[in-house]
Motif scaffolding. Structure first.
Motif, PDB file in Angstrom:
ATOM      1  N   ASP A 217       0.938  -1.154   0.112  1.00 48.28           N
ATOM      2  CA  ASP A 217       0.208   0.104   0.015  1.00 48.28           C
ATOM      3  C   ASP A 217       0.641   1.062  -0.084  1.00 48.28           C
ATOM      4  OD1 ASP A 217      -2.294  -1.047  -0.179  1.00 48.28           O
ATOM      5  OD2 ASP A 217      -2.535  -1.334   2.167  1.00 48.28           O
ATOM      6  N   LEU A 218       1.901   1.379   0.614  1.00 50.32           N
ATOM      7  CA  LEU A 218       3.016   2.086   0.706  1.00 50.32           C
ATOM      8  C   LEU A 218       3.687   2.546  -0.321  1.00 50.32           C
ATOM      9  CD1 LEU A 218       4.105   1.559   4.423  1.00 50.32           C
ATOM     10  CD2 LEU A 218       2.770   3.898   3.644  1.00 50.32           C
TER      11      LEU A 218
ATOM     12  N   LYS B 170       5.714   5.639  -2.393  1.00 49.43           N
ATOM     13  CA  LYS B 170       6.735   5.691  -0.985  1.00 49.43           C
ATOM     14  C   LYS B 170       7.887   4.964  -1.035  1.00 49.43           C
ATOM     15  CE  LYS B 170       3.473   8.650  -0.086  1.00 49.43           C
ATOM     16  NZ  LYS B 170       3.678  10.305  -0.610  1.00 49.43           N
ATOM     17  N   GLN B 171       8.910   5.449  -0.643  1.00 53.85           N
ATOM     18  CA  GLN B 171      10.021   4.442  -0.490  1.00 53.85           C
ATOM     19  C   GLN B 171      10.262   4.192   0.975  1.00 53.85           C
ATOM     20  OE1 GLN B 171      14.063   5.772  -0.897  1.00 53.85           O
ATOM     21  NE2 GLN B 171      14.652   4.274  -2.269  1.00 53.85           N
ATOM     22  N   ILE B 172      10.503   2.819   1.257  1.00 53.50           N
ATOM     23  CA  ILE B 172      10.697   2.708   2.819  1.00 53.50           C
ATOM     24  C   ILE B 172      11.938   2.126   3.032  1.00 53.50           C
ATOM     25  CG2 ILE B 172       9.574   0.939   4.363  1.00 53.50           C
ATOM     26  CD1 ILE B 172       7.041   0.784   2.713  1.00 53.50           C
ATOM     27  N   THR B 173      12.300   2.549   4.236  1.00 50.08           N
ATOM     28  CA  THR B 173      13.757   1.887   4.632  1.00 50.08           C
ATOM     29  C   THR B 173      13.595   1.300   6.217  1.00 50.08           C
ATOM     30  OG1 THR B 173      14.600   3.867   5.969  1.00 50.08           O
ATOM     31  CG2 THR B 173      14.793   3.796   3.465  1.00 50.08           C
ATOM     32  N   ILE B 174      14.518   0.198   6.288  1.00 53.09           N
ATOM     33  CA  ILE B 174      14.149  -0.566   7.426  1.00 53.09           C
ATOM     34  C   ILE B 174      15.866  -0.429   7.794  1.00 53.09           C
ATOM     35  CG2 ILE B 174      14.080  -2.754   8.458  1.00 53.09           C
ATOM     36  CD1 ILE B 174      11.714  -3.313   6.593  1.00 53.09           C
ATOM     37  N   GLY B 175      16.018  -0.148   9.131  1.00 53.50           N
ATOM     38  CA  GLY B 175      17.226  -0.091   9.962  1.00 53.50           C
ATOM     39  C   GLY B 175      17.949   1.198   9.596  1.00 53.50           C
ATOM     40  N   SER B 176      19.244   1.285  10.044  1.00 57.43           N
ATOM     41  CA  SER B 176      19.879   2.620   9.906  1.00 57.43           C
ATOM     42  C   SER B 176      21.212   2.447   9.391  1.00 57.43           C
ATOM     43  CB  SER B 176      20.024   3.154  11.207  1.00 57.43           C
ATOM     44  OG  SER B 176      20.754   2.230  12.039  1.00 57.43           O
ATOM     45  N   GLU B 177      21.877   3.537   9.001  1.00 59.10           N
ATOM     46  CA  GLU B 177      23.384   3.387   8.347  1.00 59.10           C
ATOM     47  C   GLU B 177      24.187   2.186   9.310  1.00 59.10           C
ATOM     48  OE1 GLU B 177      24.557   7.221   7.177  1.00 59.10           O
ATOM     49  OE2 GLU B 177      23.394   7.508   5.737  1.00 59.10           O
TER      50      GLU B 177
ATOM     51  N   THR C 299      11.538  -0.475  -2.544  1.00 62.55           N
ATOM     52  CA  THR C 299      10.698   0.277  -3.531  1.00 62.55           C
ATOM     53  C   THR C 299       9.584  -0.310  -4.324  1.00 62.55           C
ATOM     54  OG1 THR C 299      12.683   0.003  -5.170  1.00 62.55           O
ATOM     55  CG2 THR C 299      12.745   2.082  -3.845  1.00 62.55           C
ATOM     56  N   ARG C 300       9.905  -1.674  -4.153  1.00 61.11           N
ATOM     57  CA  ARG C 300       8.459  -2.544  -4.574  1.00 61.11           C
ATOM     58  C   ARG C 300       8.235  -3.468  -3.411  1.00 61.11           C
ATOM     59  NH1 ARG C 300      12.382  -6.125  -8.806  1.00 61.11           N
ATOM     60  NH2 ARG C 300      13.276  -7.514  -7.567  1.00 61.11           N
ATOM     61  N   PRO C 301       7.053  -4.097  -3.720  1.00 62.24           N
ATOM     62  CA  PRO C 301       6.337  -5.121  -2.559  1.00 62.24           C
ATOM     63  C   PRO C 301       7.304  -6.271  -2.725  1.00 62.24           C
ATOM     64  CG  PRO C 301       4.780  -4.469  -4.185  1.00 62.24           C
ATOM     65  CD  PRO C 301       6.101  -3.897  -4.796  1.00 62.24           C
ATOM     66  N   LEU C 302       7.458  -6.832  -1.312  1.00 61.67           N
ATOM     67  CA  LEU C 302       8.512  -7.824  -0.937  1.00 61.67           C
ATOM     68  C   LEU C 302       7.646  -9.014  -0.367  1.00 61.67           C
ATOM     69  CD1 LEU C 302      11.673  -6.087   0.220  1.00 61.67           C
ATOM     70  CD2 LEU C 302      11.335  -7.000  -2.169  1.00 61.67           C
TER      71      LEU C 302
ATOM     72  N   GLY D  45       0.424   1.952   6.754  1.00 59.98           N
ATOM     73  CA  GLY D  45      -0.196   1.264   5.827  1.00 59.98           C
ATOM     74  C   GLY D  45      -1.670   1.839   6.094  1.00 59.98           C
ATOM     75  N   SER D  46      -2.003   1.729   7.511  1.00 59.25           N
ATOM     76  CA  SER D  46      -3.393   1.957   7.812  1.00 59.25           C
ATOM     77  C   SER D  46      -3.789   3.685   7.495  1.00 59.25           C
ATOM     78  CB  SER D  46      -3.734   1.637   9.290  1.00 59.25           C
ATOM     79  OG  SER D  46      -4.817   2.085   9.730  1.00 59.25           O
ATOM     80  N   PHE D  47      -2.695   4.239   7.822  1.00 66.83           N
ATOM     81  CA  PHE D  47      -2.877   5.895   7.737  1.00 66.83           C
ATOM     82  C   PHE D  47      -2.965   6.085   6.199  1.00 66.83           C
ATOM     83  CE2 PHE D  47      -0.543   6.430  12.006  1.00 66.83           C
ATOM     84  CZ  PHE D  47      -1.677   6.647  12.639  1.00 66.83           C
TER      85      PHE D  47
END
Length: 1455
Positions: free
Chosen positions: A909-910, A915-922, A929-932, A963-965
């Motif tokens: 949905d994002l 919308k690009q999503i990132t998980i974690g930190s540097e 950038t695409r569904p996984l 996603g809900s928002f």
């Protein structure tokens, strides 16, 4: 399609020659040929259902003679969801028209598996209709709207179709679950009009919004997409496929299939135009009865058609096989008009209209066409005809000439999809079931009617897993090696139907009510929000006959224990305070909510017939049957290899439980260990550390911000590690021992144990609540002992044995304190296991289990507890869920690597909404950038990237909430393209720290203790970035001539403006609007100070509501005319000898006012003199943060104040509590005595001189425009969210296209190849800009960089004759120059130093000014500059504009 249409047309006439029969069977032969070719790859269909991998897909092309494959798996872009989908769509339409194409049960099963093959199109990137994926054609698939749209059409069309026609039975019916259709449908509507990340628009979408798919149900979206295609892609010779399409242009390098990144720019303006798309416009007009459109595009198409009579040797040409693939230049084709083929000796006698594949711009006209689009003549290529285009043209002619009706070619009525005139207003039926008769009786007492499982007989109510299991038999075929439907959960639409098998009815509870896989719905408040969301979802997307029926099972765990309140006879005042949640003090949410009662109230409110604007109907299940949607599962009868009856009945009795326990639990000790209530003897939990090869990591990434002003490679949030740190050293005492405990009011053990808790064993010690030690020999008091085995409350006498157990527990706790552990170091294994068997504290248990896990792994067998680490973790997870100890829940979930089922859906949905999503930190931040798939996401979340094991589950929560928002309120995400989960968690921490007045470490602990609903609500607040400064009316503009304050706007109540008592005083003050009726004064000299005098006197008195209702503050006998309800405050800077603030905080009416008071005190510099006086009442909403702030001013009696008491104080920032001059009287004892205190300015000035200090930040801020932190807060939040203004990326594209590049520090964004490769509105360009801005680690500074780019764009917009010369734009230099101008104006040359010194000299005193240069005060300058508003003559835009004009080389075109 042309042959199919012609066959239908022949049905109309009296056909004696069998032409209709021949044509129909030609269509059937073609369809079955395709079917056999795909069935030969049945193993790929089976594998693709599981992997969605490129090499596991069906091939895109086959040998037309044999049906065999022609190229290898990796030698072509085979994955084309649209190709498989259009086959299914045509199959459904043809079957509905009366043609029988499927003959055997094996073929039916294969078609059913093709449905499973395409039903996840919404999350499957493919190569799309043009077989190339990304427009560069380098083999990267994309999520294509055209593929998703065709899949939507196929799924909708084939659902419920009996492939054997009227003579078929239940086994030949194709089933598509409604949630799978809806998932693709909503994804499509979210993506349009965009085609993919690299293609902002594509003419292929004409087949989705019109014939044959008609997949879009929103007429406005259809019109918008069509208009955008016409505007951006339309031409005289047809439509371009997409922007910068180099296919078959004369500039294309045909020696390779892909393009270089810089190469796409050369195709701009000369893309080939395809007449094919005019045929789509004609058909679209025919189906929508738009005669004007039909005539317009028939007229445009007519001159593009080539008569076959003008071609030489066309007969020989049409007898040869021909391919319509892109690689067609080497194919044998007829010649263009005017040329002859050697050896040809005649023309075809018939005049056949032929449509070329495309028209291209000849080489000698390329430059002219680029200068002026659509100005040059084009030539047809040699691929003639394009059979695709000719087929649609023929079909259009049949309909246009009334030889065929649209109803015949579209028997399923798909053309009506976009003609809905009103939204769904479906009534959702709700059936409430009670877990047993006891719960039913209790709910009846509250007036809520329910049924038990026995009372709904003969209907069987089952767990949704039962439906998932039986649907797994759908399409299963041992002969073909097909396993049937993948066992994925069935959504709310699927469980809102009743199911019939051999006349017996089954109902299924919704899957979102199942909390066994993830903990979210264990929070009743969150469950309510999800229930409302699902009701709205079902209402909006229900398109099936009958009403949806939701069957809800109410359990003791959800509602048990409401009939009796929890109380301990031994409860002390301290215990009572402990049961008050920290949120009441932090967020001001009022009395603690009992979320069990909230859930009960919610279900009772359903009786009104409306829930959140959704019409609902409560009733008995038997009463709902006649109006429900009933789906047949009779296909199960022939499935001999599955015990479907046992599955359905077993699901009805499905109970998972636990009947023996191994770990102990002492709730009182557990609650005492909750952050915010720990005594010095308690230590922070190990849950802060990750399992990283024996090293304990601190939670520095969430607790230690360190702004990097030099833009180097260091992490902004300062990730720090500690190698082999002993466990005990990682647990400092909480710095906020005053904070109330985070706990719940409901008794987690008051519910009766259900049947489902009867199998699994508890391994840890059970809870025995210790009785408080008797005072004065008091004995005989009982103690409540929650029994986890039975989940019932029992009364036990509290005798000596209880005291002994309590003492043992205390000793156990002490032993735990003395046990030093290091993650991954097995030297203390025996001690840890021994301690685990004795521990009754859940915090200790989870820490010990984490230690064992780090040393020996999940399957390590703990011998003294007869269980594995995994089993014990599950037990702690379950117990903490019952107690609502969310920090432990999250820690256990993180250790168990739990993943929420709907994570993939929410991420889709994002990303589908760009919308690009990132998980974690540097340095190991994952970009999405695409569904996984869930497996890939699980690896990303639990790859050891987090310093805190709890962050993994919190990241999943954040993604679920996002996603809900975005589904409910997409506007909330305007301007946000990249969602970095780690930064979002940082923003949540900052918000808690601000609201609760605590440090970062404690804020993280409070964050982890938040319930899911509270965390979701807090995230919603953080996301509302643009509103954070909406009330920032306290931003100032200064009158430079008089050094006076003038507010931009004021919302003051009449009479609230402050002035000094002397009417002849020349200084006129104005207000700084903060909130409500608060007033504020600019920096003015202390009144009535005689020449050469350094002494001044303060007098203050207060009267509560019943004691005169007044507050008086006098300075040198000059009355300060401020007397608003709440706390009236005057702030004096003794070094400068000025009054810098005069403001009122109505803490009677609003906790926001208390928070503002706390922020004011935090803003003050140590040594500032603060005078406070209450009026009316200041107690009602005086928060803990405000009380702490007043203690920083020396108050020692602020905790003694009651409702409408009288209180006043003369304090100083930084002195010890109790040292201030302070007085307080009860509300009926009259006003306070007059406090009086004299101060000597020379003492303060001497102290300042001795340190040669620069004027304090608060003194400077009194003269400098600011917004009291509102704009700084907004910029921090917007920076964390990566929010940008509207049309930001296209404007950056325009700037970059004129400049040589953009620079930030040592990082560079070049013009080429970015501009050459990417278009202005292309998603991939936005990603490139975000990656570039991502080098700025300070969120507020990032927003200033965004504002700088917007200023440059606005300058160019408003001055068309000005353009930046092609040089590098250095954003860092521009921002520093703007800050320097701001600092010079207000500090170096303005009232910040010079003006203050002049005022001090005029009053007979001098103060140290120090070095005022910005290079010595960078941090202060940055903070003040970042707190400026954007607009206004002293806003950031103004300073940035001046810096831009100074630094950027502009060329001016005077014409």
């Amino acid at each position: 399609m042309a042959v199919f249409g012609l066959a239908l047309a022949y049905r109309r006439v009296d056909d004696d020659e069998g032409r209709a029969y021949e044509l129909e069977h030609a269509v059937i032969k073609l369809m079955r040929g395709l079917l056999f070719s795909m069935m030969r790859q049945v193993d790929k269909v089976e594998q693709f259902k599981k992997t969605q991998a490129l090499n596991d897909c069906l091939h895109a092309k086959y040998n037309t003679a044999t049906g065999d494959t022609v190229v290898g798996d990796s030698e072509w872009g085979h994955l084309q969801i649209d190709a498989t989908s259009i086959f299914l769509l045509a199959l459904a339409q043809m079957t509905a028209s009366g043609m029988l194409i499927i003959y055997t049960a094996d073929e039916v099963d294969f078609i059913q598996n093709l449905v499973f093959y395409i039903e996840r199109a919404y999350r499957t990137p493919d190569y799309g209709i043009w077989e190339r994926g990304n427009k560069i054609n380098h083999g990267e698939p994309e999520l294509n709207s055209s593929s998703i749209g065709m899949a939507v059409a196929a799924l909708q069309a084939i659902n419920g179709v009996n492939l054997f026609g009227s003579r078929g039975g239940p086994n030949s019916v194709i089933h598509v679950l409604p949630d799978e259709i809806t998932r693709n449908y909503t994804t499509l509507h979210s993506a349009l009009p965009r085609e993919s990340n690299s293609k902002e628009i594509d003419a292929a979408l004409l087949s989705v919004i019109g014939f044959p798919a008609f997949a879009v149900g929103d007429a406005k979206l259809v019109e918008r997409t069509r208009n955008e295609i016409i505007e951006k892609l339309g031409g005289k010779y047809g439509c371009k496929r997409f922007l910068r399409d180099g296919h078959q242009t004369v500039l294309e390098n045909t020696s390779r299939l892909h393009y270089d990144a810089h190469e796409l720019k050369i195709f701009e303006g000369i893309e080939c135009e395809w007449p094919l798309f005019f045929t789509y416009f004609v058909l679209d007009g025919l189906f929508s009865e738009n005669e004007q459109q039909v005539e317009e595009y028939r007229a445009k198409l007519e001159p593009l058609i080539i008569d076959s009579a003008t071609l030489i040797d066309f007969g020989q040409f049409i007898s040869d096989p021909m391919s319509d693939s892109e690689d067609s230049r080497g194919l044998k084709t007829p010649t263009s008009p005017g040329f002859t083929t050697p050896g040809s000796d005649g023309k075809l006698p018939e005049h056949i209209p032929l449509i070329p594949e495309l028209y291209y711009v000849p080489h000698h006209l390329v430059e002219s066409e680029k200068k002026e689009n659509h100005s040059q003549a084009r030539m047809a290529n040699d691929n003639l005809p394009l059979v695709w285009a000719n087929s649609l043209h023929t079909l259009g002619n049949l309909i246009y000439e009334n030889l065929l009706s649209v109803a015949e070619i579209d028997p399923l009525g798909r053309r009506f999809n976009a003609r809905k005139t009103q939204a769904n207003d479906t009534v959702v039926q709700i059936v409430l079931l009670a877990e047993d008769a006891n719960l039913q009786s209790m709910l009846n007492m509250y007036g809520l009617e329910t049924q038990t499982m026995e009372q709904v007989h003969p209907i069987t109510v089952s767990h949704p897993d039962g439906l998932k299991e039986v649907y797994g038999a759908l399409g299963k075929n041992v002969k073909l090696g097909l396993s049937g439907r993948p066992k994925r959960p069935v959504g709310s639409l699927g469980t809102s139907r009743l199911y019939r098998v051999q006349g017996h009815l089954y109902a299924f509870t919704p899957h979102f009510m199942d909390n066994e896989e993830f903990y979210l719905t264990s929070d009743n408040d969150y469950l309510i929000s999800i229930f409302e969301q699902e009701l709205a979802f079902v209402r909006q997307y229900w398109v099936y006959p009958g009403r949806p029926t939701m069957t809800i099972m109410l359990t003791h765990a959800m509602l048990g224990g409401l009939s009796r309140s929890r109380s301990f006879s031994s409860q002390t005042d301290a215990d009572a305070q402990r049961l008050t949640t920290w949120r009441k003090a932090s967020f001001g949410s009022g009395p603690q909510k009992d979320n069990k009662r909230n859930l009960l109230n919610f279900f009772m409110a359903l009786r009104t017939g409306v829930c959140n604007n959704v019409r609902v109907r409560l009733g008995r299940l038997s009463e709902m049957v006649n109006t429900s949607c009933i789906e047949s599962l009779d296909f199960l009868v022939t499935k001999k290899d599955i015990d479907w009856l046992g599955i359905l009945r077993g699901a009805a009795d499905r109970r998972k439980g636990r009947n023996a326990r191994k770990l102990g639990l002492n709730e009182k000790q557990t609650q005492a260990a909750t952050p915010g209530n720990r005594t010095p003897s308690h230590r922070w939990s190990m849950r802060r550390q990750s399992l990283v090869s024996g090293t304990g990591f601190s939670l520095a990434s969430l607790t230690t911000p360190a702004v990097n002003t030099e833009l180097d490679a260091d992490n902004f949030f300062g990730i720090q590690s500690q190698v082999q740190t002993p466990l005990e050293s990682s647990f400092p005492t909480s710095p906020l021992s005053h904070a109330p405990t985070r706990t719940e009011s409901q008794d987690p053990y008051s519910s009766r144990r259900s049947k489902k808790d009867s199998t699994k064993a508890f391994k840890l010690k059970d809870h025995e609540e210790p009785r408080a030690r008797a005072k004065n020999g008091g004995a005989g008091m009982g103690v409540l002992t929650p029994d986890l085995a039975n989940l019932q409350i029992s009364e036990l006498p509290a005798g000596d044995a209880a005291l002994d157990e309590d003492e043992d527990s205390d000793e156990s706790a002490d032993n735990m304190e003395n046990l030093g552990l290091t993650l991954g170091d097995p030297s203390s294994m025996e001690a840890a296991m021994s301690m685990l068997s004795l521990s009754v504290n859940l915090y200790d248990q989870i820490d010990l289990l984490q230690y064992l896990l780090s040393c020996q792994g999940m399957d390590f067998y703990v011998s003294n507890l007869d269980a594995s680490v995994r089993t014990l973790l599950e037990e702690v997870y379950f117990k903490s869920l019952q107690l609502k100890l969310w920090s432990i829940v999250r820690q256990a979930a993180g250790l168990l690597h739990k993943v929420v089922n709907s994570l993939t859906i929410n991420i889709t949905d994002l990303v589908i909404r760009q919308k690009q999503i990132t998980i974690g930190s540097e340095p190991t931040e994952h970009f999405i950038t695409r569904p996984l798939g869930p497996d890939v996401l699980s690896d990303m979340i639990y790859d050891g990237n987090f310093d805190d094991v709890r962050e993994g589950p919190v990241v999943q929560e954040v993604l679920i909430y996002l996603g809900s928002f975005i589904r409910a309120d997409p506007v909330m995400f305007d301007g946000i393209m990249r969602l970095r989960t780690h930064f979002l968690i940082i923003a949540l921490r900052e918000e808690i720290s601000r609201l609760n007045g605590c440090d970062e470490t404690d804020a993280v602990e409070h964050l982890m203790q938040l319930s899911p609903f509270e965390l979701k609500s807090l995230l919603g607040t953080v996301l509302s970035g643009p509103t954070l400064s909406a009330n920032a009316t306290n931003t100032l503009l200064r009158n430079q001539s008089a050094n006076l304050l003038n507010p931009i706007s004021s919302r003051r109540q009449p009479g609230n403006t402050m002035s000094t008592g002397d009417a002849s005083e020349s200084h006129v003050s104005s207000s700084i609007s903060t909130t409500g009726a608060s007033t504020s004064l600019g920096a003015v000299p202390i009144p009535n100070m005689a020449q050469g005098t350094t002494m001044f006197t303060i007098k203050v008195q207060s009267g509560g509501f019943h004691s005169g209702n007044f507050s008086k503050i006098m300075i040198n006998e000059s009355l300060m005319s401020m007397s608003s309800r709440g706390i009236n405050v005057v702030v004096i800077d003794p070094v400068q000898g000025v009054i810098i603030e005069s403001v009122s905080f109505d803490t009677h009416i609003s906790e926001d006012e208390s928070d503002d008071l706390a922020r004011l005190v935090d803003w003050l510099h140590p040594g500032m003199i603060v005078v406070c006086a209450s009026k009316d009442d200041c107690f009602e909403h005086l928060t803990t943060a405000a009380r702490l702030a007043l203690k920083q001013l020396g108050s020692g009696r602020i905790n003694d104040i009651k409702y409408r008491d009288s209180w006043c104080m003369i304090g100083e920032k930084g002195i010890e509590a109790g040292q201030a001059a302070e007085t307080c009287k009860s509300f009926m004892d009259g006003p306070t005595d007059v406090l009086e205190k004299t101060f000597d300015l020379s003492l303060y000035k001497a102290k300042a001189d001795s340190s040669d200090t620069f004027p304090s930040p608060s003194a400077i801020a009194a003269f400098v425009p600011n917004s009291s932190g509102r704009w700084l807060r907004r910029r921090k939040n917007d920076g964390s969210l990566n929010r940008v203004p509207t049309k930001f990326y296209p404007r950056v594209w325009q700037i970059l296209s004129r400049a040589a590049g953009i620079k930030i520090g040592s990082h560079f964004l070049p013009r080429d190849p970015i501009i050459s490769e990417k278009t202005a509105e292309e998603f991939n360009f936005a990603l490139a800009v975000e990656n570039f801005l991502g080098v700025i680690l300070d969120p507020a500074e990032r927003q200033i960089a965004v504002e700088t780019l917007m200023v440059i764009a606005k300058i160019e917009d408003r001055n068309p004759g000005m353009e930046v010369q092609p040089e590098v734009i250095d954003l860092t230099m521009i921002m520093h120059e703007a800050m320097d101008k701001f600092w010079t104006k207000w500090v170096v040359n303005g009232p910040g130093v010079g003006g203050a010194a002049v005022a001090a000299v005029a009053s007979g005193a001098t103060g140290a000014t120090g070095d005022a240069g910005i290079e010595h005060h960078k941090h202060l300058a940055r903070r003040m500059f970042y707190d400026l508003p954007q607009e206004g003559k002293d806003g950031t835009f103004a300073y940035l504009a001046r810096a831009v004009f100074k630094l950027l080389p502009y060329s001016i075109d005077l014409e």
